[in-house]
Motif scaffolding. Structure first.
Motif, PDB file in Angstrom:
ATOM      1  N   SER A  47     -11.831  -7.483  12.849  1.00 27.01           N
ATOM      2  CA  SER A  47     -11.477  -6.111  12.499  1.00 27.01           C
ATOM      3  C   SER A  47     -11.554  -5.204  13.714  1.00 27.01           C
ATOM      4  O   SER A  47     -12.343  -5.417  14.626  1.00 27.01           O
ATOM      5  CB  SER A  47     -12.387  -5.585  11.389  1.00 27.01           C
ATOM      6  N   ALA A  66      -9.607   4.907  10.639  1.00 27.99           N
ATOM      7  CA  ALA A  66      -8.661   3.869  10.235  1.00 27.99           C
ATOM      8  C   ALA A  66      -9.231   2.533  10.696  1.00 27.99           C
ATOM      9  O   ALA A  66      -9.749   2.424  11.811  1.00 27.99           O
ATOM     10  CB  ALA A  66      -7.293   4.112  10.855  1.00 27.99           C
ATOM     11  N   ASP A  67      -9.165   1.534   9.839  1.00 28.59           N
ATOM     12  CA  ASP A  67      -9.664   0.192  10.149  1.00 28.59           C
ATOM     13  C   ASP A  67      -8.653  -0.844   9.673  1.00 28.59           C
ATOM     14  O   ASP A  67      -8.022  -0.656   8.626  1.00 28.59           O
ATOM     15  CB  ASP A  67     -10.992  -0.078   9.433  1.00 28.59           C
ATOM     16  N   ARG A  68      -8.550  -1.924  10.431  1.00 31.49           N
ATOM     17  CA  ARG A  68      -7.732  -3.064  10.016  1.00 31.49           C
ATOM     18  C   ARG A  68      -8.586  -4.320  10.059  1.00 31.49           C
ATOM     19  O   ARG A  68      -9.250  -4.599  11.059  1.00 31.49           O
ATOM     20  CB  ARG A  68      -6.531  -3.263  10.941  1.00 31.49           C
ATOM     21  N   THR A  91      -4.609  -9.332   5.169  1.00 32.28           N
ATOM     22  CA  THR A  91      -4.772  -8.163   6.031  1.00 32.28           C
ATOM     23  C   THR A  91      -5.108  -6.961   5.161  1.00 32.28           C
ATOM     24  O   THR A  91      -4.421  -6.695   4.171  1.00 32.28           O
ATOM     25  CB  THR A  91      -3.491  -7.882   6.838  1.00 32.28           C
ATOM     26  N   THR A  92      -6.168  -6.256   5.526  1.00 32.21           N
ATOM     27  CA  THR A  92      -6.600  -5.068   4.801  1.00 32.21           C
ATOM     28  C   THR A  92      -6.604  -3.872   5.749  1.00 32.21           C
ATOM     29  O   THR A  92      -7.127  -3.960   6.859  1.00 32.21           O
ATOM     30  CB  THR A  92      -8.025  -5.264   4.231  1.00 32.21           C
ATOM     31  N   TRP A  93      -6.009  -2.792   5.311  1.00 32.75           N
ATOM     32  CA  TRP A  93      -6.041  -1.519   6.028  1.00 32.75           C
ATOM     33  C   TRP A  93      -6.872  -0.536   5.211  1.00 32.75           C
ATOM     34  O   TRP A  93      -6.777  -0.513   3.984  1.00 32.75           O
ATOM     35  CB  TRP A  93      -4.631  -0.949   6.199  1.00 32.75           C
ATOM     36  N   ASN A  94      -7.662   0.284   5.898  1.00 33.15           N
ATOM     37  CA  ASN A  94      -8.462   1.317   5.249  1.00 33.15           C
ATOM     38  C   ASN A  94      -8.319   2.605   6.048  1.00 33.15           C
ATOM     39  O   ASN A  94      -8.617   2.639   7.242  1.00 33.15           O
ATOM     40  CB  ASN A  94      -9.931   0.906   5.167  1.00 33.15           C
ATOM     41  N   TYR A  95      -7.844   3.656   5.387  1.00 27.43           N
ATOM     42  CA  TYR A  95      -7.747   4.985   5.983  1.00 27.43           C
ATOM     43  C   TYR A  95      -8.697   5.883   5.211  1.00 27.43           C
ATOM     44  O   TYR A  95      -8.667   5.893   3.977  1.00 27.43           O
ATOM     45  CB  TYR A  95      -6.318   5.530   5.875  1.00 27.43           C
ATOM     46  N   TRP A 116      -6.997   2.140   0.484  1.00 28.48           N
ATOM     47  CA  TRP A 116      -7.102   0.730   0.834  1.00 28.48           C
ATOM     48  C   TRP A 116      -5.795   0.027   0.497  1.00 28.48           C
ATOM     49  O   TRP A 116      -5.211   0.261  -0.561  1.00 28.48           O
ATOM     50  CB  TRP A 116      -8.229   0.071   0.047  1.00 28.48           C
ATOM     51  N   ARG A 118      -4.179  -4.082   0.809  1.00 23.96           N
ATOM     52  CA  ARG A 118      -4.432  -5.478   1.164  1.00 23.96           C
ATOM     53  C   ARG A 118      -3.197  -6.311   0.848  1.00 23.96           C
ATOM     54  O   ARG A 118      -2.608  -6.166  -0.219  1.00 23.96           O
ATOM     55  CB  ARG A 118      -5.628  -6.032   0.407  1.00 23.96           C
TER      56      ARG A 118
END
Length: 141
Positions: A47, A66-68, A91-95, A116, A118
């Motif tokens: 990540s 923001a995280d990936r 793959t998960t994105w979190n803003y 979120w 995914r």
């Protein structure tokens, strides 16, 4: 029956504060994590993330981030091959954004939103995207 693993396992973070009111942060993490999937008992979580914190006076602040995450699932050596022939990669994105109140130097109470998303290369029923509303309390020692 478990595949061998070799490689980097790390957790790194770097931040810079500009003029005492704005902080910029970046992070990197790579680690093994256990899975609840019987034929894929663990995955490698890689990540990266970035955040900005803006002080609003001495007690209030706003944080956006923001995280990936990339989850590389590892099949058991005895598992049948995937029907698609591709390895599983989720793959998960979190803003996220939060508004907080500082409690001393190390504490914070916050209210925020996070979005979120995914996606999986092989498990379509694992895909999701949603909005979450929440609160958090943190305190350092």
């Amino acid at each position: 029956a478990l595949p061998a693993f070799s490689g980097l396992v790390a957790q790194l973070g770097l931040s810079y504060t500009m003029l005492g009111a704005t902080s910029f942060g970046v992070s990197y993490r790579r680690d093994l994590t256990y899975s609840y999937e019987e034929l894929q008992p663990f995955f490698v979580d890689s990540s990266i993330g970035a955040s900005i914190r803006q002080a609003l006076g001495s007690r209030f602040d706003v944080i956006v981030s923001a995280d990936r995450h990339r989850y590389e699932y590892q099949d058991l050596l005895t598992a049948p091959p995937s029907p698609s022939g591709r390895p599983r990669l989720d793959t998960t994105w979190n803003y996220a954004a939060s508004f907080g109140y500082r409690l001393g130097r190390e504490g914070r109470v916050a209210f925020g939103l996070s979005y979120w998303q995914r996606e999986s290369t092989t498990k379509r029923f694992r895909d999701y995207d949603n909005l979450r509303l929440g609160t958090s309390i943190s305190h350092g020692f």
